[in-house]
Design a protein around this motif. Structure first.
Motif, PDB file in Angstrom:
ATOM      1  N   LEU A   1       0.826  -1.214   0.000  1.00  0.00           N
ATOM      2  CA  LEU A   1       0.000   0.000   0.000  1.00  0.00           C
ATOM      3  C   LEU A   1       0.859   1.263   0.000  1.00  0.00           C
ATOM      4  O   LEU A   1       0.560   2.230  -0.700  1.00  0.00           O
ATOM      5  N   CYS A   2       1.935   1.243   0.786  1.00  0.00           N
ATOM      6  CA  CYS A   2       2.838   2.399   0.814  1.00  0.00           C
ATOM      7  C   CYS A   2       3.538   2.581  -0.532  1.00  0.00           C
ATOM      8  O   CYS A   2       3.779   3.712  -0.966  1.00  0.00           O
ATOM      9  N   SER A   3       3.851   1.471  -1.198  1.00  0.00           N
ATOM     10  CA  SER A   3       4.470   1.549  -2.527  1.00  0.00           C
ATOM     11  C   SER A   3       3.499   2.155  -3.537  1.00  0.00           C
ATOM     12  O   SER A   3       3.894   2.958  -4.392  1.00  0.00           O
ATOM     13  N   LEU A   4       2.224   1.777  -3.441  1.00  0.00           N
ATOM     14  CA  LEU A   4       1.211   2.359  -4.327  1.00  0.00           C
ATOM     15  C   LEU A   4       1.049   3.852  -4.053  1.00  0.00           C
ATOM     16  O   LEU A   4       0.816   4.637  -4.981  1.00  0.00           O
ATOM     17  N   ALA A   5       1.190   4.235  -2.770  1.00  0.00           N
ATOM     18  CA  ALA A   5       1.130   5.662  -2.427  1.00  0.00           C
ATOM     19  C   ALA A   5       2.310   6.411  -3.041  1.00  0.00           C
ATOM     20  O   ALA A   5       2.156   7.520  -3.578  1.00  0.00           O
ATOM     21  N   ALA A   6       3.506   5.788  -2.984  1.00  0.00           N
ATOM     22  CA  ALA A   6       4.701   6.406  -3.576  1.00  0.00           C
ATOM     23  C   ALA A   6       4.565   6.504  -5.089  1.00  0.00           C
ATOM     24  O   ALA A   6       4.967   7.502  -5.707  1.00  0.00           O
ATOM     25  N   MET A   7       3.972   5.482  -5.715  1.00  0.00           N
ATOM     26  CA  MET A   7       3.771   5.497  -7.165  1.00  0.00           C
ATOM     27  C   MET A   7       2.744   6.560  -7.561  1.00  0.00           C
ATOM     28  O   MET A   7       2.869   7.201  -8.606  1.00  0.00           O
ATOM     29  N   ALA A   8       1.716   6.749  -6.742  1.00  0.00           N
ATOM     30  CA  ALA A   8       0.731   7.792  -7.007  1.00  0.00           C
ATOM     31  C   ALA A   8       1.385   9.170  -6.928  1.00  0.00           C
ATOM     32  O   ALA A   8       1.115  10.050  -7.755  1.00  0.00           O
ATOM     33  N   TYR A   9       2.271   9.338  -5.934  1.00  0.00           N
ATOM     34  CA  TYR A   9       2.993  10.607  -5.808  1.00  0.00           C
ATOM     35  C   TYR A   9       3.914  10.820  -7.011  1.00  0.00           C
ATOM     36  O   TYR A   9       4.030  11.940  -7.534  1.00  0.00           O
ATOM     37  N   ASP A  10       4.550   9.734  -7.463  1.00  0.00           N
ATOM     38  CA  ASP A  10       5.423   9.805  -8.642  1.00  0.00           C
ATOM     39  C   ASP A  10       4.641  10.263  -9.870  1.00  0.00           C
ATOM     40  O   ASP A  10       5.103  11.120 -10.636  1.00  0.00           O
ATOM     41  N   ARG A  11       3.450   9.712 -10.066  1.00  0.00           N
ATOM     42  CA  ARG A  11       2.612  10.121 -11.206  1.00  0.00           C
ATOM     43  C   ARG A  11       2.147  11.565 -11.037  1.00  0.00           C
ATOM     44  O   ARG A  11       2.028  12.309 -12.021  1.00  0.00           O
ATOM     45  N   TYR A  12       1.874  11.956  -9.799  1.00  0.00           N
ATOM     46  CA  TYR A  12       1.457  13.334  -9.529  1.00  0.00           C
ATOM     47  C   TYR A  12       2.566  14.315  -9.924  1.00  0.00           C
ATOM     48  O   TYR A  12       2.304  15.313 -10.610  1.00  0.00           O
ATOM     49  N   VAL A  13       3.793  14.024  -9.541  1.00  0.00           N
ATOM     50  CA  VAL A  13       4.920  14.897  -9.879  1.00  0.00           C
ATOM     51  C   VAL A  13       5.141  14.909 -11.387  1.00  0.00           C
ATOM     52  O   VAL A  13       5.379  15.966 -11.983  1.00  0.00           O
ATOM     53  N   CYS A  14       5.054  13.726 -12.014  1.00  0.00           N
ATOM     54  CA  CYS A  14       5.295  13.615 -13.458  1.00  0.00           C
ATOM     55  C   CYS A  14       4.281  14.409 -14.269  1.00  0.00           C
ATOM     56  O   CYS A  14       4.633  15.073 -15.247  1.00  0.00           O
ATOM     57  N   ILE A  15       3.008  14.351 -13.851  1.00  0.00           N
ATOM     58  CA  ILE A  15       1.945  15.016 -14.616  1.00  0.00           C
ATOM     59  C   ILE A  15       1.814  16.497 -14.253  1.00  0.00           C
ATOM     60  O   ILE A  15       1.605  17.342 -15.120  1.00  0.00           O
ATOM     61  N   CYS A  16       1.961  16.804 -12.966  1.00  0.00           N
ATOM     62  CA  CYS A  16       1.732  18.185 -12.510  1.00  0.00           C
ATOM     63  C   CYS A  16       2.987  19.054 -12.573  1.00  0.00           C
ATOM     64  O   CYS A  16       2.896  20.274 -12.736  1.00  0.00           O
ATOM     65  N   TYR A  17       4.170  18.453 -12.426  1.00  0.00           N
ATOM     66  CA  TYR A  17       5.431  19.209 -12.457  1.00  0.00           C
ATOM     67  C   TYR A  17       6.440  18.522 -13.382  1.00  0.00           C
ATOM     68  O   TYR A  17       7.505  18.079 -12.932  1.00  0.00           O
ATOM     69  N   PRO A  18       6.115  18.381 -14.659  1.00  0.00           N
ATOM     70  CA  PRO A  18       6.991  17.626 -15.578  1.00  0.00           C
ATOM     71  C   PRO A  18       8.398  18.204 -15.717  1.00  0.00           C
ATOM     72  O   PRO A  18       9.355  17.448 -15.878  1.00  0.00           O
ATOM     73  N   LEU A  19       8.534  19.516 -15.636  1.00  0.00           N
ATOM     74  CA  LEU A  19       9.850  20.139 -15.803  1.00  0.00           C
ATOM     75  C   LEU A  19      10.764  19.897 -14.602  1.00  0.00           C
ATOM     76  O   LEU A  19      11.988  19.935 -14.729  1.00  0.00           O
TER      77      LEU A  19
ATOM     78  N   SER B   1      -3.300  12.448  -4.066  1.00  0.00           N
ATOM     79  CA  SER B   1      -2.483  12.522  -5.283  1.00  0.00           C
ATOM     80  C   SER B   1      -3.348  12.452  -6.541  1.00  0.00           C
ATOM     81  O   SER B   1      -3.179  13.250  -7.483  1.00  0.00           O
ATOM     82  N   TYR B   2      -4.306  11.509  -6.564  1.00  0.00           N
ATOM     83  CA  TYR B   2      -5.130  11.347  -7.761  1.00  0.00           C
ATOM     84  C   TYR B   2      -6.160  12.459  -7.913  1.00  0.00           C
ATOM     85  O   TYR B   2      -6.555  12.795  -9.040  1.00  0.00           O
ATOM     86  N   MET B   3      -6.585  13.033  -6.810  1.00  0.00           N
ATOM     87  CA  MET B   3      -7.485  14.184  -6.903  1.00  0.00           C
ATOM     88  C   MET B   3      -6.763  15.372  -7.543  1.00  0.00           C
ATOM     89  O   MET B   3      -7.319  16.069  -8.388  1.00  0.00           O
ATOM     90  N   LYS B   4      -5.503  15.574  -7.157  1.00  0.00           N
ATOM     91  CA  LYS B   4      -4.713  16.660  -7.749  1.00  0.00           C
ATOM     92  C   LYS B   4      -4.421  16.379  -9.227  1.00  0.00           C
ATOM     93  O   LYS B   4      -4.445  17.295 -10.056  1.00  0.00           O
ATOM     94  N   ILE B   5      -4.155  15.103  -9.544  1.00  0.00           N
ATOM     95  CA  ILE B   5      -3.933  14.736 -10.953  1.00  0.00           C
ATOM     96  C   ILE B   5      -5.189  15.001 -11.772  1.00  0.00           C
ATOM     97  O   ILE B   5      -5.127  15.519 -12.894  1.00  0.00           O
ATOM     98  N   LEU B   6      -6.346  14.656 -11.195  1.00  0.00           N
ATOM     99  CA  LEU B   6      -7.618  14.870 -11.886  1.00  0.00           C
ATOM    100  C   LEU B   6      -7.849  16.348 -12.179  1.00  0.00           C
ATOM    101  O   LEU B   6      -8.273  16.717 -13.286  1.00  0.00           O
ATOM    102  N   LEU B   7      -7.544  17.196 -11.208  1.00  0.00           N
ATOM    103  CA  LEU B   7      -7.728  18.639 -11.401  1.00  0.00           C
ATOM    104  C   LEU B   7      -6.827  19.172 -12.517  1.00  0.00           C
ATOM    105  O   LEU B   7      -7.240  20.016 -13.313  1.00  0.00           O
ATOM    106  N   VAL B   8      -5.591  18.659 -12.576  1.00  0.00           N
ATOM    107  CA  VAL B   8      -4.666  19.088 -13.629  1.00  0.00           C
ATOM    108  C   VAL B   8      -5.113  18.553 -14.986  1.00  0.00           C
ATOM    109  O   VAL B   8      -5.019  19.254 -16.004  1.00  0.00           O
ATOM    110  N   CYS B   9      -5.624  17.318 -15.010  1.00  0.00           N
ATOM    111  CA  CYS B   9      -6.045  16.701 -16.275  1.00  0.00           C
ATOM    112  C   CYS B   9      -7.185  17.470 -16.945  1.00  0.00           C
ATOM    113  O   CYS B   9      -7.327  17.443 -18.173  1.00  0.00           O
TER     114      CYS B   9
END
Length: 321
Positions: A123-141, A227-235
């Motif tokens: 579960l913690c790994s899935l949380a880290a992966m969600a954060y990774d996707r959040y950074v990748c999508i919301c802060y790509p640079l 993390s996914y709520m923030k990704i959704l808002l950016v999407c």
């Protein structure tokens, strides 16, 4: 007088508890000759889990182009899946040929430690992966700076330490318990049911059980949700092509998290409330779904579905140069 009554009751509990040297996993029941079929199926399933997860770990290790944060976190997820499966399947397979379905206290405690620690790591790994996707999508640079290889390694180390220390904390309350019963209505050693069998479990033990559920399930799930709520808002502000790419990337994680959460909730409710109205076979299936099916689903949802891993797998298997 009350003192002597208490001493007599305590002595009686101790006499009863000394007889408990093993637990009986009552949910197996009598499966007759079907045990041979079940054994073959479960053995094949377990070997498939080990082979698929190990293969993906090797692919990620061998291909330097996959030494990126997302794939390193995936590798850690595959390790936790194999750890959870190995804590479950060997005992499950051996119990199919047992007439008594007994397991010693030591093995039961070891299984609990491995299952719950690996479950927390997953579960913690899935949380880290969600954060990774959040950074990748919301802060790509800034992605390569925020999710550097060193930082990802530190995150993985903290995940294992966090999960292990959490369980050792509650385990310190379980070890001293004396037991006046030994029948567990599950096919594996359930932590809460073991505590319920204690002659006199303290309030601290019950609280620590709930605390472990909170820090191992509620906190990681909350981080995933944020993390996914923030990704959704950016999407919502992305182009159609980038939006589709983000959804494709995040869908496997959402499916995996939903599966773990729903069946984790059922396992929690099944251990603590009366669900006698649910058929036994359905209840057993739902209680072990995460342990049985999740390790097999994960390699295909996260591994073979990704184009880069498929290409690396083909090169590893068929490129002889």
């Amino acid at each position: 007088m009350f003192y002597f009554v208490a001493r007599i009751v305590h002595k009686k509990e101790m006499e009863n508890s000394t007889k408990i040297v093993s637990f009986v996993l009552a949910a197996y029941g009598d499966i007759g000759n079907l045990k041979y079929l079940y054994f073959i199926l479960m053995l094949f399933w377990y070997l498939s889990i080990c082979v698929s997860n190990t293969f993906l770990i090797v692919v990620i290790y061998m291909d330097t182009s996959l030494h990126e944060p997302m794939y390193i976190l995936l590798c850690n997820l595959f390790v936790s899946e194999m750890g959870g499966s190995t804590s479950m399947y060997p005992l499950l397979l051996s119990q199919m040929f047992s007439d008594t379905h007994e397991v010693t206290l030591q093995w039961c405690f070891l299984q609990m430690c491995c299952i719950y620690t690996c479950g927390s790591v997953e579960l913690c790994s899935l949380a880290a992966m969600a954060y990774d996707r959040y950074v990748c999508i919301c802060y790509p640079l800034h992605y390569n700076v925020i999710m550097s290889t060193g930082r990802v390694g530190l995150i993985i180390l903290l995940i294992w330490m966090y999960s292990f220390v959490n369980y050792i904390f509650i385990f310190s309350f379980i070890i001293p318990l004396t037991f006046c019963g030994n029948v567990i209505d599950k096919v594996f050693c359930d932590q809460h049911l073991v505590i319920k069998l204690a002659c006199s479990a303290s309030v601290l033990t019950s609280i620590s059980d709930l605390l472990f559920a909170f820090v191992s399930v509620v906190i990681p799930f909350s981080l995933i949700l944020v993390s996914y709520m923030k990704i959704l808002l950016v999407c919502l502000n992305l182009s159609k092509e980038n939006k589709q790419k983000a959804v494709t990337t995040c869908t496997p994680q959402i499916v995996s998290v939903s599966n773990m959460f729903l069946f984790g909730v059922f396992h929690f409710v099944d251990s603590r409330l009366d669900v006698a109205h649910v058929p036994d076979k359905v209840r057993i299936f739902l209680s072990i779904n995460v342990i049985i099916f999740q390790p097999m689903i994960t390699p295909f949802m996260y591994g073979f579905k990704l184009p880069k891993i498929r290409q690396s797998s083909k090169r590893l298997l068929f490129d002889r140069k």
